[in-house]
Design a protein around this motif. Structure first.
Motif, short mmCIF file in Angstrom:
data_model
loop_
_atom_site.label_atom_id
_atom_site.label_comp_id
_atom_site.label_asym_id
_atom_site.label_seq_id
_atom_site.Cartn_x
_atom_site.Cartn_y
_atom_site.Cartn_z
N ILE A 148 0.81 -1.21 0.00
CA ILE A 148 0.00 0.00 0.00
C ILE A 148 0.85 1.27 0.00
O ILE A 148 0.35 2.34 -0.35
CB ILE A 148 -1.00 0.03 1.18
CG1 ILE A 148 -0.28 0.27 2.51
CG2 ILE A 148 -1.82 -1.24 1.23
CD1 ILE A 148 -1.23 0.64 3.62
N ARG A 149 2.14 1.17 0.35
CA ARG A 149 3.01 2.34 0.32
C ARG A 149 3.23 2.85 -1.10
O ARG A 149 3.52 4.01 -1.32
CB ARG A 149 4.37 2.02 0.93
CG ARG A 149 4.36 1.70 2.39
CD ARG A 149 4.83 2.89 3.23
NE ARG A 149 3.79 3.87 3.47
CZ ARG A 149 2.78 3.71 4.32
NH1 ARG A 149 2.67 2.61 5.00
NH2 ARG A 149 1.90 4.65 4.47
N ARG A 153 -4.61 6.15 -2.52
CA ARG A 153 -5.83 5.45 -2.10
C ARG A 153 -6.73 5.13 -3.29
O ARG A 153 -7.37 4.09 -3.32
CB ARG A 153 -6.57 6.27 -1.04
CG ARG A 153 -5.80 6.28 0.28
CD ARG A 153 -6.69 6.56 1.47
NE ARG A 153 -5.96 6.25 2.71
CZ ARG A 153 -6.48 6.39 3.93
NH1 ARG A 153 -7.73 6.83 4.07
NH2 ARG A 153 -5.77 6.07 4.99
N VAL A 175 1.49 -1.81 6.17
CA VAL A 175 0.45 -1.05 6.87
C VAL A 175 1.08 -0.49 8.14
O VAL A 175 1.48 -1.25 9.02
CB VAL A 175 -0.76 -1.95 7.20
CG1 VAL A 175 -1.84 -1.13 7.89
CG2 VAL A 175 -1.29 -2.60 5.93
N GLU A 176 1.18 0.83 8.23
CA GLU A 176 1.94 1.44 9.32
C GLU A 176 1.08 2.11 10.38
O GLU A 176 1.55 2.36 11.49
CB GLU A 176 2.93 2.47 8.74
CG GLU A 176 3.87 1.91 7.68
CD GLU A 176 4.83 0.87 8.23
OE1 GLU A 176 5.08 0.91 9.44
OE2 GLU A 176 5.31 0.04 7.45
N THR A 177 -0.16 2.47 10.04
CA THR A 177 -0.98 3.23 10.99
C THR A 177 -2.35 2.57 11.17
O THR A 177 -2.79 1.80 10.32
CB THR A 177 -1.19 4.68 10.51
OG1 THR A 177 -2.02 4.68 9.34
CG2 THR A 177 0.14 5.36 10.21
N ASP A 179 -5.15 4.13 10.95
CA ASP A 179 -6.00 4.65 9.89
C ASP A 179 -5.86 3.83 8.61
O ASP A 179 -6.85 3.51 7.94
CB ASP A 179 -5.65 6.12 9.62
CG ASP A 179 -6.51 6.72 8.52
OD1 ASP A 179 -7.75 6.76 8.67
OD2 ASP A 179 -5.93 7.15 7.49
N GLU A 180 -4.62 3.47 8.26
CA GLU A 180 -4.39 2.64 7.08
C GLU A 180 -5.01 1.26 7.25
O GLU A 180 -5.60 0.71 6.31
CB GLU A 180 -2.89 2.53 6.80
CG GLU A 180 -2.25 3.81 6.30
CD GLU A 180 -0.74 3.73 6.18
OE1 GLU A 180 -0.14 4.65 5.59
OE2 GLU A 180 -0.15 2.76 6.70
N TYR A 183 -8.75 1.55 6.79
CA TYR A 183 -9.08 1.76 5.38
C TYR A 183 -8.99 0.45 4.61
O TYR A 183 -9.87 0.13 3.79
CB TYR A 183 -8.13 2.81 4.76
CG TYR A 183 -8.47 3.15 3.33
CD1 TYR A 183 -9.58 3.92 3.02
CD2 TYR A 183 -7.67 2.70 2.28
CE1 TYR A 183 -9.90 4.24 1.71
CE2 TYR A 183 -7.98 3.01 0.96
CZ TYR A 183 -9.10 3.78 0.69
OH TYR A 183 -9.42 4.08 -0.62
N CYS A 184 -7.94 -0.32 4.87
CA CYS A 184 -7.78 -1.61 4.19
C CYS A 184 -8.85 -2.61 4.62
O CYS A 184 -9.29 -3.44 3.81
CB CYS A 184 -6.38 -2.17 4.45
SG CYS A 184 -5.06 -1.24 3.64
N TYR A 192 -2.81 -8.75 6.91
CA TYR A 192 -2.11 -7.47 7.07
C TYR A 192 -0.68 -7.70 7.55
O TYR A 192 -0.43 -8.55 8.40
CB TYR A 192 -2.86 -6.59 8.09
CG TYR A 192 -4.29 -6.37 7.66
CD1 TYR A 192 -4.65 -5.29 6.88
CD2 TYR A 192 -5.28 -7.30 8.00
CE1 TYR A 192 -5.96 -5.12 6.45
CE2 TYR A 192 -6.59 -7.15 7.57
CZ TYR A 192 -6.92 -6.05 6.79
OH TYR A 192 -8.20 -5.91 6.35
#
Length: 418
Positions: A148-149, A153, A175-177, A179-180, A183-184, A192
């Protein structure tokens, strides 16, 4: 990628990144074989070196110790997919992750079909949309990984729309946060990978729960060398903690030869040093209402603690810090699980000044060991190389030995249901 066939297996250490499901429970590990002498070391791309490294690493640790009850993802380029080394891997335990540089030509597709028949699961790495290189893989793979980086979006949503109806699991990578992650989740990802689960969620004015307060009181008693009978009585006043203590005491990681059924026997057999360790783990076990994330973080804490202790014991100058190293490893993860600042935890738990210096300022021997274990977890190979070169006596050998013992020890904790 590394392209050095001269890399020796003795320079290789193991990276193990957790893959979680939608409930943030552990699903699998991605196994990363790292060459210590390189600035950056993905799987070595020379086929002979790749084969030697994987064979060495898995024989050094043992596949059961490396994976426990879970499966392992291993990166594969075209050459490795075609190699005979894959036949040595247990198909029920390994997911073959096809690198994005691999072209779906006739020979590779035939080989992938053959590997599927042998029982291997296939994953497609770094999917960003259907193209001529990956189109042929889509009907074969069981898991599709999306970094995703590398996508906005909108592009991420478009990529998911292309594959959503396929019979596969979708894995969001890097996935670092929180919020991410959310969203995923909404986009329909099943799995993940990343460091979102270990990030602290700060809660202003957060207080310890009743159970956590009871554990801290017990820790104070243990650290103050209180009478055994007083410690036993304090446990008996909290049945939940008593059950947790007995479960920990009877786990394979303690190494007792008979089942312990009384609190007094558990306290006496463990002794003050071991009891302090288990109370810290119990404190974490009461740290979150989200069971999946809590369990993964407890295992991360246990792994950090054991690795730091073993690394300290590998060096005579560091050996006096071994107990503090274990405690530092556990408390370093508590910050994420409990949502409290490190300084608050140090003060509440009455920890030694060197532990505070390591946690808050990354100072001293304990700070170096904490930096090392975090660099391994985060796959920061240049930082690992720097710390091994400047801080670790004996190079990569004590690191690899500590990793092997740590993985086996954490697996025992997992098996005990802790």
């Amino acid at each position: 990628m590394v392209s050095s066939a001269s890399t020796t297996t003795e320079d290789v250490y193991l990276g193990r990144q957790p893959i979680l499901d939608r409930n943030q429970s552990l699903y699998a590990f991605e196994l990363l074989f790292r060459a210590g002498r390189e600035n950056h070391a993905d799987i070595i791309d020379n086929i002979a070196a790749t084969s030697a490294v994987i064979a060495h690493t898995l024989s050094e640790f043992g596949i059961e110790a490396v994976l426990g009850r879970y499966v392992g993802f291993i990166n594969c380029d075209a050459s490795f997919l075609q190699s005979d080394v894959i036949e040595l891997l247990p198909p029920d335990r390994i997911v073959l992750e096809i690198l994005e540089t691999t072209v779906a030509d006739e020979a590779i597709l035939k080989r992938c079909t053959e590997l599927k028949r042998k029982g291997f699961r296939l994953a497609l790495d770094d999917f960003q949309g259907i193209n001529s290189k990956n189109r042929g893989f889509l009907d074969l793979v069981d898991i599709i990984k999306v970094d995703i980086r590398g996508l906005s979006r909108q592009r991420l949503k478009d990529a998911m729309a292309q594959i959503m109806k396929r019979d596969a699991l979708f894995l969001a990578e890097k996935v670092e946060t929180k919020d991410e992650f959310n969203y995923c989740l909404d986009l329909g990802f099943n799995l993940y990978q990343g460091y979102f689960f270990s990030k602290a969620e700060r809660v202003s004015g957060k207080r310890f729960t009743t159970a956590q307060t009871a554990i801290i009181q017990l820790l104070t008693m243990v650290q103050g060398d209180s009478d055994v009978n007083k410690i036993v009585e304090a446990f008996k006043q909290n049945p939940t903690l008593s059950v947790g203590l007995l479960r920990l005491t009877n786990s394979a990681s303690v190494g007792l030869r008979h089942v312990v059924t009384s609190i007094q026997s558990a306290v006496v057999l463990l002794g003050h040093k071991q009891l302090q360790r288990w109370l810290l783990l119990l404190l974490m076990a009461h740290g979150s209402t989200r069971k999946g994330r809590q369990t993964v973080l407890i295992h991360q804490a246990a792994g950090r603690a054991k690795f730091m202790e073993l690394m300290a014991l590998s060096n005579k100058a560091w050996a006096p810090y071994s107990e503090s190293a274990f405690i530092t490893g556990i408390v370093s993860v508590m910050e994420a699980l409990l949502g409290m600042e490190a300084e608050t935890l140090v003060e509440s738990l009455g920890l030694m000044p060197e532990v505070r210096d390591a946690l808050v300022e990354r100072k001293g021997v304990l700070g170096d060991l904490l930096n090392l274990v975090e660099a391994i977890e985060q796959d920061n190979t240049s930082k690992v190389a720097e710390l091994v070169g400047t801080k670790v006596k004996g190079g990569y050998e004590p690191l690899v030995q500590a990793q092997g013992q740590t993985i086996a020890w954490v697996n025992q904790i997992i098996d005990a249901g802790i």
